[in-house]
Design a protein around this motif. Structure first.
Motif, PDB file in Angstrom:
ATOM      1  N   THR A 196       0.839  -1.191   0.000  1.00 34.32           N
ATOM      2  CA  THR A 196       0.000   0.000   0.000  1.00 34.32           C
ATOM      3  C   THR A 196       0.877   1.245   0.000  1.00 34.32           C
ATOM      4  N   ILE A 197       0.321   2.337  -0.535  1.00 41.42           N
ATOM      5  CA  ILE A 197       1.113   3.573  -0.613  1.00 41.42           C
ATOM      6  C   ILE A 197       0.767   4.557   0.496  1.00 41.42           C
ATOM      7  N   VAL A 198      -0.343   4.342   1.207  1.00 42.18           N
ATOM      8  CA  VAL A 198      -0.728   5.200   2.333  1.00 42.18           C
ATOM      9  C   VAL A 198      -1.376   4.337   3.415  1.00 42.18           C
ATOM     10  N   PRO A 199      -1.385   4.801   4.652  1.00 40.38           N
ATOM     11  CA  PRO A 199      -2.085   4.058   5.711  1.00 40.38           C
ATOM     12  C   PRO A 199      -3.591   4.300   5.633  1.00 40.38           C
ATOM     13  N   GLN A 200      -4.361   3.413   6.224  1.00 39.54           N
ATOM     14  CA  GLN A 200      -5.805   3.612   6.305  1.00 39.54           C
ATOM     15  C   GLN A 200      -6.103   4.525   7.488  1.00 39.54           C
ATOM     16  N   ILE A 201      -6.875   5.582   7.229  1.00 42.50           N
ATOM     17  CA  ILE A 201      -7.266   6.519   8.281  1.00 42.50           C
ATOM     18  C   ILE A 201      -8.749   6.810   8.109  1.00 42.50           C
ATOM     19  N   ARG A 202      -9.497   6.669   9.186  1.00 44.76           N
ATOM     20  CA  ARG A 202     -10.922   7.019   9.179  1.00 44.76           C
ATOM     21  C   ARG A 202     -11.208   7.794  10.451  1.00 44.76           C
ATOM     22  N   GLU A 253      -8.249   5.680   2.264  1.00 42.21           N
ATOM     23  CA  GLU A 253      -8.356   4.238   2.076  1.00 42.21           C
ATOM     24  C   GLU A 253      -7.314   3.748   1.085  1.00 42.21           C
ATOM     25  N   PRO A 254      -6.363   2.911   1.523  1.00 43.66           N
ATOM     26  CA  PRO A 254      -5.393   2.336   0.591  1.00 43.66           C
ATOM     27  C   PRO A 254      -5.967   1.093  -0.083  1.00 43.66           C
ATOM     28  N   LEU A 255      -5.514   0.842  -1.289  1.00 43.88           N
ATOM     29  CA  LEU A 255      -5.876  -0.383  -1.998  1.00 43.88           C
ATOM     30  C   LEU A 255      -4.739  -0.686  -2.960  1.00 43.88           C
ATOM     31  N   ASN A 256      -3.808  -1.537  -2.516  1.00 43.62           N
ATOM     32  CA  ASN A 256      -2.609  -1.873  -3.275  1.00 43.62           C
ATOM     33  C   ASN A 256      -1.872  -0.603  -3.661  1.00 43.62           C
ATOM     34  N   SER A 291      -9.033  10.146  -5.974  1.00 46.92           N
ATOM     35  CA  SER A 291      -8.439   8.819  -6.016  1.00 46.92           C
ATOM     36  C   SER A 291      -7.089   8.947  -6.705  1.00 46.92           C
ATOM     37  N   VAL A 292      -6.154   8.142  -6.268  1.00 44.48           N
ATOM     38  CA  VAL A 292      -4.803   8.167  -6.807  1.00 44.48           C
ATOM     39  C   VAL A 292      -4.394   6.740  -7.135  1.00 44.48           C
ATOM     40  N   LYS A 293      -3.868   6.572  -8.344  1.00 38.75           N
ATOM     41  CA  LYS A 293      -3.375   5.267  -8.782  1.00 38.75           C
ATOM     42  C   LYS A 293      -1.916   5.406  -9.165  1.00 38.75           C
ATOM     43  N   GLN A 294      -1.166   4.357  -8.899  1.00 38.17           N
ATOM     44  CA  GLN A 294       0.240   4.343  -9.271  1.00 38.17           C
ATOM     45  C   GLN A 294       0.397   3.352 -10.416  1.00 38.17           C
ATOM     46  N   ASP A 295       0.977   3.801 -11.536  1.00 40.97           N
ATOM     47  CA  ASP A 295       1.144   2.901 -12.671  1.00 40.97           C
ATOM     48  C   ASP A 295       2.392   2.043 -12.493  1.00 40.97           C
ATOM     49  N   GLU A 296       2.631   1.168 -13.454  1.00 33.78           N
ATOM     50  CA  GLU A 296       3.759   0.230 -13.359  1.00 33.78           C
ATOM     51  C   GLU A 296       5.107   0.941 -13.325  1.00 33.78           C
ATOM     52  N   ALA A 297       5.178   2.126 -13.908  1.00 32.50           N
ATOM     53  CA  ALA A 297       6.425   2.896 -13.898  1.00 32.50           C
ATOM     54  C   ALA A 297       6.608   3.668 -12.596  1.00 32.50           C
ATOM     55  N   GLY A 298       5.601   3.613 -11.698  1.00 33.49           N
ATOM     56  CA  GLY A 298       5.701   4.315 -10.424  1.00 33.49           C
ATOM     57  C   GLY A 298       5.131   5.723 -10.446  1.00 33.49           C
ATOM     58  N   HIS A 299       4.533   6.144 -11.556  1.00 32.40           N
ATOM     59  CA  HIS A 299       3.940   7.474 -11.648  1.00 32.40           C
ATOM     60  C   HIS A 299       2.552   7.472 -11.024  1.00 32.40           C
ATOM     61  N   LEU A 300       2.218   8.570 -10.379  1.00 25.71           N
ATOM     62  CA  LEU A 300       0.901   8.704  -9.762  1.00 25.71           C
ATOM     63  C   LEU A 300      -0.055   9.434 -10.707  1.00 25.71           C
ATOM     64  N   GLN A 301      -1.289   8.954 -10.776  1.00 22.22           N
ATOM     65  CA  GLN A 301      -2.360   9.609 -11.530  1.00 22.22           C
ATOM     66  C   GLN A 301      -3.424   9.993 -10.523  1.00 22.22           C
ATOM     67  N   VAL A 302      -3.701  11.289 -10.406  1.00 14.51           N
ATOM     68  CA  VAL A 302      -4.653  11.814  -9.426  1.00 14.51           C
ATOM     69  C   VAL A 302      -5.892  12.308 -10.159  1.00 14.51           C
ATOM     70  N   ASN A 303      -7.083  11.924  -9.666  1.00 19.99           N
ATOM     71  CA  ASN A 303      -8.361  12.421 -10.177  1.00 19.99           C
ATOM     72  C   ASN A 303      -9.171  12.869  -8.976  1.00 19.99           C
ATOM     73  N   GLY A 304      -9.691  14.086  -9.025  1.00 15.66           N
ATOM     74  CA  GLY A 304     -10.420  14.564  -7.863  1.00 15.66           C
ATOM     75  C   GLY A 304     -11.433  15.639  -8.170  1.00 15.66           C
ATOM     76  N   ALA A 333      -4.131  14.991 -12.385  1.00 12.53           N
ATOM     77  CA  ALA A 333      -2.699  15.271 -12.387  1.00 12.53           C
ATOM     78  C   ALA A 333      -1.956  13.963 -12.587  1.00 12.53           C
ATOM     79  N   GLY A 334      -0.892  14.024 -13.347  1.00 13.48           N
ATOM     80  CA  GLY A 334      -0.099  12.829 -13.597  1.00 13.48           C
ATOM     81  C   GLY A 334       1.200  13.197 -14.273  1.00 13.48           C
ATOM     82  N   PRO A 335       1.848  12.196 -14.856  1.00 12.66           N
ATOM     83  CA  PRO A 335       3.152  12.451 -15.465  1.00 12.66           C
ATOM     84  C   PRO A 335       3.082  13.409 -16.648  1.00 12.66           C
TER      85      PRO A 335
END
Length: 128
Positions: free
Chosen positions: A26-32, A39-42, A60-73, A92-94
């Motif tokens: 996971t890239i972040v901890p779960q906090i509620r 919420e992390p998910l892989n 939501s933020v996804k990390q691609d196979e190259a390690g780049h983050l794609q942010v949609n909000g 936002a992304g690469p």
């Protein structure tokens, strides 16, 4: 307070973008907490911040196979004194950052539905 949370989130995203590949699933901890959900998910995460004055930020933020983050909000901020709402959507992304906004009267546009997150044990139980 809302601006502080936004600033902290931006620092987290920049840090993750420049960090070495992670060995953790996971890239972040779960906090509620009240008004804050992370919420992390892989190699993804979902964030929702509800400010007491009515502003809602959801992304939501996804990390691609190259390690780049794609942010949609989306940020939905009411201006009650004017009877209007500011809606800001962003990506936002690469390849850069794109934001669109609208400001108008009428009922606020709700952000996209909050995804349902189930724990691994709940998923195992549901599968039988």
């Amino acid at each position: 307070m809302f601006h502080i949370l936004c600033t902290l989130l931006a620092i987290l995203i920049v840090t993750l973008a420049h960090a070495a590949p992670q060995t953790s699933p996971t890239i972040v901890p779960q906090i509620r907490t009240n008004g804050f959900q992370l919420e992390p998910l892989n190699q993804e995460y979902f964030l929702r911040i509800e400010h007491p004055a009515g502003t809602i930020r959801q992304e939501s933020v996804k990390q691609d196979e190259a390690g780049h983050l794609q942010v949609n909000g989306v940020i939905n901020q009411p201006f009650e004194d004017q009877g209007a709402n500011l809606i800001l959507t962003y990506e936002a992304g690469p390849n850069g950052y794109v934001a669109k906004y609208s400001f108008g009267k009428g009922p606020p546009t709700p952000p996209p539905e909050t995804p349902l997150f189930l724990s691994p044990s709940a998923l195992k139980t549901a599968a039988g």
